[in-house]
Motif scaffolding. Structure first.
Motif, short mmCIF file in Angstrom:
data_model
loop_
_atom_site.label_atom_id
_atom_site.label_comp_id
_atom_site.label_asym_id
_atom_site.label_seq_id
_atom_site.Cartn_x
_atom_site.Cartn_y
_atom_site.Cartn_z
N LEU A 215 -0.10 2.14 3.94
CA LEU A 215 0.12 0.84 3.55
C LEU A 215 -1.12 -0.04 3.15
N TYR A 217 -3.77 1.37 2.04
CA TYR A 217 -4.12 1.96 0.82
C TYR A 217 -3.66 1.15 -0.41
N ASP A 218 -2.25 1.09 -0.46
CA ASP A 218 -1.61 0.56 -1.27
C ASP A 218 -2.07 -1.02 -1.63
N LYS A 219 -2.16 -1.74 -0.44
CA LYS A 219 -2.85 -3.09 -0.50
C LYS A 219 -4.29 -2.99 -1.38
N LYS A 221 -5.58 -0.88 -3.30
CA LYS A 221 -5.74 -0.44 -4.67
C LYS A 221 -5.06 -1.66 -5.45
N ASN A 222 -4.01 -2.36 -4.89
CA ASN A 222 -3.63 -3.65 -5.83
C ASN A 222 -4.71 -4.71 -5.80
N GLU A 238 -7.26 9.58 -7.34
CA GLU A 238 -6.05 9.50 -7.08
C GLU A 238 -5.20 10.50 -7.49
#
Length: 250
Positions: A215, A217-219, A221-222, A238
């Protein structure tokens, strides 16, 4: 384990030499495959890694053994067939031992993409079908001390790095450290971390899987997208990681 793209056989391995050495093996049982040009060719398409566990074969105690996918004692005619040779660490080669891969097929990573048959679950690899399950069993891919523990160490280090990058990014967003050096540290740090999941890196399947499913990583990236810092290199990284990462078992 990741998909390997086999290169053409070494020029030195001529048909004449192959026939001569195969006959010698049948007669004497001599290890006729222990030539530097064969080993160099095998390491070349595996990035110096074991084809099964992805350990760095150049490390002490993990030296290269020429692995015969179809066992040499049962299939003597294939003892120097280039498509039958793989680079393996001593442990994986010994664990596979004399398993008959023709009677009971397992994954040959130079011909089959492992991610189509294997899944990842809590630092353990599990088969998603019969060939995947048998591969895990024959190669003991969940050996606790050697492999599962190593995957955990890798995953933990990646998670810590992702948390650090998120903290640095938050400071940048909040104006605490909003300068070019901080920006470059964040972007370059993210790229460096993602490169650990590329095929050339050791244990790349584990690294790629942990990175893409965390999670944090998603944070990150965003946040980088919102700052217009998610550049073409990160986009390509990616894409490359998705080619290597296993699916998570549900």
């Amino acid at each position: 384990m990741i998909k390997l793209n086999r290169t053409p056989k070494p020029a030195e391995l001529t048909s004449e030499l192959q026939d001569t050495l195969t006959a010698e093996f049948k007669l004497t049982g001599k290890s006729v495959w222990n030539f530097d040009f064969i080993k160099k060719g095998l390491l070349g398409f595996s990035n110096d890694k074991c084809c099964y566990c992805e350990a760095n074969i150049n490390e002490e105690s993990k030296y290269l053994e020429v692995e015969h996918f179809h066992h040499k004692d049962e299939y003597k005619d294939e003892v120097l067939e280039w498509d039958n040779l793989l680079p393996s660490c001593k442990k994986c080669n010994g664990t596979k031992n004399n398993h008959d891969t023709k009677l009971e097929p397992i994954i040959d990573p130079s011909k089959i993409d492992p991610k189509n048959h294997l899944k990842y679950w809590r630092y353990r690899i599990k088969g998603s079908d019969d060939i995947g399950k048998l591969t895990v069993s024959v190669l003991n891919l969940n050996e606790q001390d050697r492999l599962v523990k190593k995957r955990f160490e890798i995953g933990n280090a990646i998670q810590e790095k992702l948390e650090q990058l998120n903290e640095l990014t938050d400071d940048y967003i909040n104006g605490i450290q909003k300068n070019t050096r901080r920006k470059n540290r964040i972007v370059n740090g993210t790229k460096g971390l993602m490169k650990e999941g590329l095929p050339s890196a050791i244990y790349s399947a584990t690294s790629a899987t942990v990175i893409l499913t965390d999670l944090e990583y998603d944070k990150l990236k965003n946040k980088l997208i919102s700052l217009n810092l998610w550049d073409m290199e990160l986009i390509q990284l990616e894409i490359d990681l998705n080619k290597t990462a296993f699916k998570l078992e549900k």
